[in-house]
Design a protein around this motif. Structure first.
Motif, mmCIF file in Angstrom:
data_model
loop_
_atom_site.group_PDB
_atom_site.id
_atom_site.type_symbol
_atom_site.label_atom_id
_atom_site.label_comp_id
_atom_site.label_asym_id
_atom_site.label_seq_id
_atom_site.Cartn_x
_atom_site.Cartn_y
_atom_site.Cartn_z
ATOM 1 N N GLY A 154 32.261 -1.931 16.601
ATOM 2 C CA GLY A 154 31.418 -0.539 16.627
ATOM 3 C C GLY A 154 32.753 0.469 16.969
ATOM 4 O O GLY A 154 33.971 0.418 17.247
ATOM 5 N N ALA A 155 32.329 2.509 16.713
ATOM 6 C CA ALA A 155 33.102 2.986 16.856
ATOM 7 C C ALA A 155 33.793 4.088 18.010
ATOM 8 O O ALA A 155 32.761 3.674 18.664
ATOM 9 N N ARG A 156 34.839 4.172 18.278
ATOM 10 C CA ARG A 156 34.962 4.827 19.964
ATOM 11 C C ARG A 156 33.344 6.282 20.281
ATOM 12 O O ARG A 156 33.645 6.416 19.017
ATOM 13 N N LYS A 157 33.233 6.410 21.019
ATOM 14 C CA LYS A 157 32.393 7.351 21.529
ATOM 15 C C LYS A 157 33.115 8.382 21.404
ATOM 16 O O LYS A 157 34.294 8.230 21.796
ATOM 17 N N GLY A 158 32.552 9.552 20.339
ATOM 18 C CA GLY A 158 32.627 9.975 19.957
ATOM 19 C C GLY A 158 33.827 10.176 18.680
ATOM 20 O O GLY A 158 34.253 11.707 18.201
ATOM 21 N N LYS A 159 33.487 9.848 18.243
ATOM 22 C CA LYS A 159 34.903 9.377 16.859
ATOM 23 C C LYS A 159 34.235 10.286 16.214
ATOM 24 O O LYS A 159 34.980 10.945 15.505
ATOM 25 N N TYR A 160 32.875 9.901 15.590
ATOM 26 C CA TYR A 160 32.484 10.263 14.506
ATOM 27 C C TYR A 160 31.212 11.329 14.995
ATOM 28 O O TYR A 160 30.302 11.263 15.658
ATOM 29 N N GLY A 161 31.261 12.375 14.667
ATOM 30 C CA GLY A 161 29.960 13.312 14.300
ATOM 31 C C GLY A 161 28.511 12.908 13.990
ATOM 32 O O GLY A 161 28.777 12.078 13.453
ATOM 33 N N PRO A 162 27.546 13.655 14.787
ATOM 34 C CA PRO A 162 26.195 13.068 14.557
ATOM 35 C C PRO A 162 26.053 13.514 12.138
ATOM 36 O O PRO A 162 25.245 12.675 11.899
ATOM 37 N N LYS A 163 26.885 14.448 12.257
ATOM 38 C CA LYS A 163 26.840 14.831 10.208
ATOM 39 C C LYS A 163 28.005 13.981 9.928
ATOM 40 O O LYS A 163 27.982 13.796 8.408
ATOM 41 N N GLY A 164 28.736 12.323 10.852
ATOM 42 C CA GLY A 164 30.087 12.099 9.475
ATOM 43 C C GLY A 164 31.150 12.724 10.029
ATOM 44 O O GLY A 164 31.936 12.086 9.167
ATOM 45 N N GLU A 165 31.130 13.339 10.518
ATOM 46 C CA GLU A 165 32.221 13.916 10.864
ATOM 47 C C GLU A 165 33.601 13.740 11.458
ATOM 48 O O GLU A 165 33.373 13.145 12.698
ATOM 49 N N ILE A 166 34.370 14.081 11.124
ATOM 50 C CA ILE A 166 35.518 12.858 11.772
ATOM 51 C C ILE A 166 36.654 13.487 12.633
ATOM 52 O O ILE A 166 36.994 14.519 12.621
ATOM 53 N N ARG A 167 36.579 12.897 13.748
ATOM 54 C CA ARG A 167 36.821 13.483 14.819
ATOM 55 C C ARG A 167 38.343 13.242 15.922
ATOM 56 O O ARG A 167 38.134 11.955 15.531
ATOM 57 N N ALA A 168 39.618 14.043 15.354
ATOM 58 C CA ALA A 168 40.764 13.083 16.064
ATOM 59 C C ALA A 168 41.284 12.550 17.251
ATOM 60 O O ALA A 168 40.555 14.100 17.968
ATOM 61 N N ILE A 169 41.204 11.689 17.729
ATOM 62 C CA ILE A 169 41.829 11.477 19.435
ATOM 63 C C ILE A 169 42.776 11.402 19.108
ATOM 64 O O ILE A 169 43.396 10.222 18.793
ATOM 65 N N PRO A 170 43.570 12.571 19.933
ATOM 66 C CA PRO A 170 45.615 12.374 19.833
ATOM 67 C C PRO A 170 45.687 10.912 20.772
ATOM 68 O O PRO A 170 45.278 11.219 22.572
ATOM 69 N N GLY A 171 46.686 10.759 20.487
ATOM 70 C CA GLY A 171 47.158 9.524 22.128
ATOM 71 C C GLY A 171 47.583 10.251 22.773
ATOM 72 O O GLY A 171 48.291 11.804 22.628
ATOM 73 N N ALA A 172 48.389 9.996 23.707
ATOM 74 C CA ALA A 172 48.527 10.234 25.096
ATOM 75 C C ALA A 172 50.167 10.722 25.691
ATOM 76 O O ALA A 172 50.414 11.227 26.182
ATOM 77 N N ASN A 173 50.562 9.772 24.776
ATOM 78 C CA ASN A 173 52.324 9.510 24.757
ATOM 79 C C ASN A 173 52.812 8.950 23.699
ATOM 80 O O ASN A 173 53.486 8.374 23.366
ATOM 81 N N LEU A 174 53.076 9.849 22.626
ATOM 82 C CA LEU A 174 53.501 10.015 21.405
ATOM 83 C C LEU A 174 55.416 9.531 21.742
ATOM 84 O O LEU A 174 56.101 9.253 20.768
ATOM 85 N N PRO A 175 55.513 10.356 22.338
ATOM 86 C CA PRO A 175 57.125 9.499 22.690
ATOM 87 C C PRO A 175 57.096 8.125 22.972
ATOM 88 O O PRO A 175 58.645 7.744 22.096
ATOM 89 N N LEU A 176 56.092 7.312 23.577
ATOM 90 C CA LEU A 176 56.142 5.937 23.930
ATOM 91 C C LEU A 176 55.401 5.350 22.422
ATOM 92 O O LEU A 176 56.197 4.387 22.106
#
Length: 420
Positions: A199-221
């Motif tokens: 299943g998906a990470r908690k909070g990734k998708y909203g109750p109406k199916g909307e997609i919520r971006a979960i940004p990475g913490a270290n883009l240089p890495l």
């Protein structure tokens, strides 16, 4: 005199195999950094632990049984012949193949080169299930994946065995030079099976199916990880020529290096341009996945295309991976690093374009090979994931997911000086 030349060639080919294997091993660092960069900081230690542990697990399981299943032989118990016996066997193999013919190199170097491919396949699974899978459940799956599931499908392809005694993929016109399907699509198939159960990470998708971006913490890495993978891929594809010590082989190696680089560049450009058209801005994560998509696409056949063809193949792969990532998100298939799209969807694309430049491969043969690999790995992996889920569970608790897998699974944080 001829024997002396052969011994030099044997030494050169063995050394080349080992150095390419070392480059592929370095890809483990690339996967680790890419994944650690694209997750939230509260999951970093678990990601690092998982990637190092999966590499160790893959190396051990492939030594114990994986290599024997895939190619025959038993390095775990019998070791490698040495001294006069080694020289006599190598010279006999050279005579049988014809001087300057098929590759002849140390069996130990062959094992080392193959074992790092197994670890690469397993690393693909790691990224797709990041941030919510139990560490020990993942490592238990890694034991089965690297010890049985991958070696068995590898035996039907590079090992030359019939699929469950029914048909031979090579006879059907299937060709996969360095593993777009055998390694990359296989890893994505195992990942998809796990993600569907997880299943998906908690909070990734909203109750109406909307997609919520979960940004990475270290883009240089993440960028560093991508560049490490780009470099390591020269060993991945270049080493798959299996030989260096003659003019024809050296020329083939050079072309493989050139095309590998060209496809990666094309993939990065294709993804960057499409992301600009869709989002109105340059998207770094799409750029990084585009480069990797180009690399995956050319892996199935990097020796026969021209540099221009390789660039175009990479460009198309870069476009495909952006569209695939967006499509999987709409289907609510949560893949934090885009591994299923990069290695699975583009891996299939890489297989399907092989007949364009390699007449020895057939379109139907490529489809049959891809279907066989995907069906076996997906179904076998799904069964293993279901068993693990029933016995010990595969997902961390909602509270642990909120606090982060670092504390729950490893008891430490990557950045303890930061207060969340």
């Amino acid at each position: 005199m001829q024997n002396q030349i052969f011994e030099l060639q044997y030494a050169l080919d063995t050394f080349y195999f080992l150095m390419c294997g070392a480059l592929v091993m370095w890809m483990a660092a690339g996967f680790t950094m890419l994944e650690a960069g694209l997750v939230r900081s509260k999951n970093t230690v678990e990601i690092l632990t998982k990637n190092v542990a999966l590499f160790a697990t893959a190396c051990t399981m492939y030594m114990i049984c994986g290599y024997a299943i895939m190619y025959g032989g038993d390095l775990f118990l019998s070791g490698i012949a040495g001294g006069d016996t080694l020289v006599e066997d190598a010279l006999a193999a050279s005579s049988e193949n014809g001087f300057g013919g098929d590759s002849v190199y140390s069996a130990a170097s062959d094992f080392f080169f193959q074992v790092v491919f197994v670890a690469t396949c397993m690393s693909i699974v790691s990224g797709a299930v990041a941030e919510r899978m139990k560490l020990w459940s993942f490592l238990l799956f890694a034991v089965v994946m690297t010890g049985l599931i991958y070696p068995l499908e590898g035996s039907w392809t590079w090992g030359g065995n019939d699929v469950f005694g029914l048909y031979n993929l090579g006879d059907l016109g299937f060709s996969d030079f360095a593993g777009s399907g055998i390694v990359h699509m296989a890893g994505a198939a195992a990942a998809l099976a796990g993600v569907l159960l997880l299943g998906a990470r908690k909070g990734k998708y909203g109750p109406k199916g909307e997609i919520r971006a979960i940004p990475g913490a270290n883009l240089p890495l993440a960028a560093l990880g991508t560049l490490i993978l780009w470099m390591g891929w020269f060993g991945f594809n270049g080493g798959s020529v299996l030989k260096l010590g003659d003019i024809a082989s050296a020329n083939s190696v050079a072309m493989v290096f050139l095309n590998t680089n060209a496809a990666a560049a094309g993939g990065a450009i294709g993804a960057l341009l499409l992301a600009r058209l869709i989002f109105g801005k340059a998207d770094l994560t799409m750029l990084l996945n585009g480069a990797l998509a180009g690399l995956v696409a050319i892996t199935a056949e990097p020796s026969t295309p021209s540099a221009l063809q390789a660039t175009l193949f990479g460009l198309i792969a870069g476009v495909i991976v952006v569209l695939s990532i967006l499509a999987l998100d709409k289907l609510k298939i949560d893949d934090p690093v885009g591994a299923i799209s990069v290695h699975g969807v583009v891996g299939l694309f890489g297989l399907l374009i092989v007949p364009i430049t390699n007449p020895a491969a057939t379109f139907l043969g490529q489809i049959a090979g891809a279907a066989t690999i995907f069906a076996w790995v997906f179904v076998a992996s799904l069964i293993v994931w279901v068993i693990i889920k029933a016995v010990i569970g595969i997902r961390i608790s909602e509270e642990d997911e909120y606090e982060g897998a670092d504390i729950a699974e490893c008891g430490m944080e990557a950045y303890p000086e930061f207060v969340r």
